[in-house]
Motif scaffolding. Sequence first.
Motif, PDB file in Angstrom:
ATOM      1  N   ASP A 281       0.884  -1.161   0.000  1.00  0.00           N
ATOM      2  CA  ASP A 281       0.000   0.000   0.000  1.00  0.00           C
ATOM      3  C   ASP A 281       0.925   1.215   0.000  1.00  0.00           C
ATOM      4  OD1 ASP A 281      -1.527   2.222   0.753  1.00  0.00           O
ATOM      5  OD2 ASP A 281      -2.899   1.012   1.953  1.00  0.00           O
ATOM      6  N   ILE A 282       0.947   1.987  -1.083  1.00  0.00           N
ATOM      7  CA  ILE A 282       1.898   3.105  -1.185  1.00  0.00           C
ATOM      8  C   ILE A 282       1.213   4.453  -1.010  1.00  0.00           C
ATOM      9  CG2 ILE A 282       3.541   1.795  -2.596  1.00  0.00           C
ATOM     10  CD1 ILE A 282       2.502   3.402  -5.031  1.00  0.00           C
ATOM     11  N   THR A 283       0.096   4.451  -0.291  1.00  0.00           N
ATOM     12  CA  THR A 283      -0.631   5.708  -0.043  1.00  0.00           C
ATOM     13  C   THR A 283       0.273   6.743   0.613  1.00  0.00           C
ATOM     14  OG1 THR A 283      -2.700   4.483   0.214  1.00  0.00           O
ATOM     15  CG2 THR A 283      -2.628   6.740   1.077  1.00  0.00           C
ATOM     16  N   LYS A 284       1.043   6.316   1.628  1.00  0.00           N
ATOM     17  CA  LYS A 284       1.920   7.267   2.325  1.00  0.00           C
ATOM     18  C   LYS A 284       2.984   7.836   1.388  1.00  0.00           C
ATOM     19  CE  LYS A 284       1.765   6.248   7.272  1.00  0.00           C
ATOM     20  NZ  LYS A 284       0.528   5.477   7.316  1.00  0.00           N
ATOM     21  N   ALA A 285       3.584   6.975   0.577  1.00  0.00           N
ATOM     22  CA  ALA A 285       4.617   7.450  -0.349  1.00  0.00           C
ATOM     23  C   ALA A 285       4.044   8.462  -1.337  1.00  0.00           C
ATOM     24  CB  ALA A 285       5.237   6.267  -1.091  1.00  0.00           C
ATOM     25  N   ARG A 286       2.833   8.200  -1.801  1.00  0.00           N
ATOM     26  CA  ARG A 286       2.188   9.136  -2.732  1.00  0.00           C
ATOM     27  C   ARG A 286       1.920  10.482  -2.055  1.00  0.00           C
ATOM     28  NH1 ARG A 286      -1.210   4.517  -4.901  1.00  0.00           N
ATOM     29  NH2 ARG A 286      -0.497   4.160  -7.035  1.00  0.00           N
ATOM     30  N   GLU A 287       1.378  10.428  -0.827  1.00  0.00           N
ATOM     31  CA  GLU A 287       0.951  11.656  -0.152  1.00  0.00           C
ATOM     32  C   GLU A 287       2.113  12.437   0.442  1.00  0.00           C
ATOM     33  OE1 GLU A 287      -1.942  10.309   2.665  1.00  0.00           O
ATOM     34  OE2 GLU A 287      -3.525  10.047   1.144  1.00  0.00           O
ATOM     35  N   LEU A 288       3.078  11.728   1.058  1.00  0.00           N
ATOM     36  CA  LEU A 288       4.168  12.395   1.769  1.00  0.00           C
ATOM     37  C   LEU A 288       5.341  12.748   0.865  1.00  0.00           C
ATOM     38  CD1 LEU A 288       4.227  10.092   4.926  1.00  0.00           C
ATOM     39  CD2 LEU A 288       3.363  12.446   4.833  1.00  0.00           C
ATOM     40  N   LEU A 289       5.597  11.891  -0.136  1.00  0.00           N
ATOM     41  CA  LEU A 289       6.789  12.055  -0.963  1.00  0.00           C
ATOM     42  C   LEU A 289       6.460  12.436  -2.402  1.00  0.00           C
ATOM     43  CD1 LEU A 289       8.664   8.791   0.177  1.00  0.00           C
ATOM     44  CD2 LEU A 289       8.701  11.057   1.266  1.00  0.00           C
ATOM     45  N   ASN A 290       5.164  12.454  -2.734  1.00  0.00           N
ATOM     46  CA  ASN A 290       4.747  12.679  -4.116  1.00  0.00           C
ATOM     47  C   ASN A 290       5.457  11.684  -5.041  1.00  0.00           C
ATOM     48  OD1 ASN A 290       3.324  13.893  -6.222  1.00  0.00           O
ATOM     49  ND2 ASN A 290       4.960  15.370  -6.640  1.00  0.00           N
ATOM     50  N   TRP A 291       5.511  10.428  -4.580  1.00  0.00           N
ATOM     51  CA  TRP A 291       6.234   9.377  -5.310  1.00  0.00           C
ATOM     52  C   TRP A 291       5.296   8.254  -5.706  1.00  0.00           C
ATOM     53  CZ3 TRP A 291       6.617   4.160  -4.565  1.00  0.00           C
ATOM     54  CH2 TRP A 291       7.559   3.483  -5.370  1.00  0.00           C
TER      55      TRP A 291
END
Length: 329
Positions: A281-291
């Motif tokens: 689940d890469i929700t955090k990476a998308r939201e925090l890192l724009n990755w």
Amino acid sequence: MERKRILITGAAGFLGSHLCDRFIKEDFHVIAMDNLITGDLQNIEHLFKLENFEFYHHDVSKFVYVPGNLDYILHFASPASPIDYLKIPIQTLKVGSLGIHNLLGLARSKNARLLIASTSEVYGDPTVNPQPEEYWGNVNPVGPRGVYDEAKRFQEAMTMAYHTFHGLETRIVRIFNTYGPRMRLNDGRVLPAFIGQALRGEDLTVFGDGSQTRSFCYVDDLIEGIYRLLFSDYAQPVNIGNPDEITMLDFAEEIIKLTGTTQKIICKELPTDDPKQRRPDITKARELLNWQPKVDRAEGLKITYDYFKSLPKEALVNKEHKNFKTYNK
């Protein structure tokens, strides 16, 4: 302006060497460290001529000393494939315990930010899919994979203890299956195993019925995620991986099509505690890192296959790493 200085452990390995390249490109002074138990100097030999690169042949499970100032530390020293950590279990546990303790102490003395390479294996054989960072895992601590899984779980706990107790700047990346050039063909991980078998004209081995899943991230995408995490303000673990999930049977079919091999797929008994699902689940990476990953699997696999085809024929031979017996103490 003086260059920032970064220590990268496990620097001669697959991911470590790509991190060295990235930070050289970003004009850092890179201090590479590796005991070469599974790493290979050929992965970084192109950097030795550079004045902003230096190499220490050292085991981080022993006291670590680096002269001068240090701004960042990336701890990527660890066996990472089942073949490796099952043959050198004690060294695997030591690098995740004594090694991280030594590096946390170094980071504290140098006032450096430390990022550790954790793994999706902290989730064990997960009961939820995809796996979010809040999932605590389903791990057998005394099973054959426990030497790697628990070493990484302890490493996370030790890192967070230094962060909360000493106020040390730390980052934790949970890495999911990653592939690309510089992987070792015979390290036991699924992608090089399949390609190695295809290149040797062997049948492709799928374990169990092949319904278990993995999610493969191309190395350039992973390195970008790690880079962004290091310079973020987030200290809790972050999943970095590609959520495009595929069964092992379907993946073997993809490799057959890619390589043009005429070999068939054979099934063998599923190893103990082998995860049945693996998807981040890469929700955090998308939201925090724009990755999020950009390289699709077809493109990444072609690059990786071309790399393996370019290796000398002796690289295709299944053989034990020269340093395994030395370090299995």
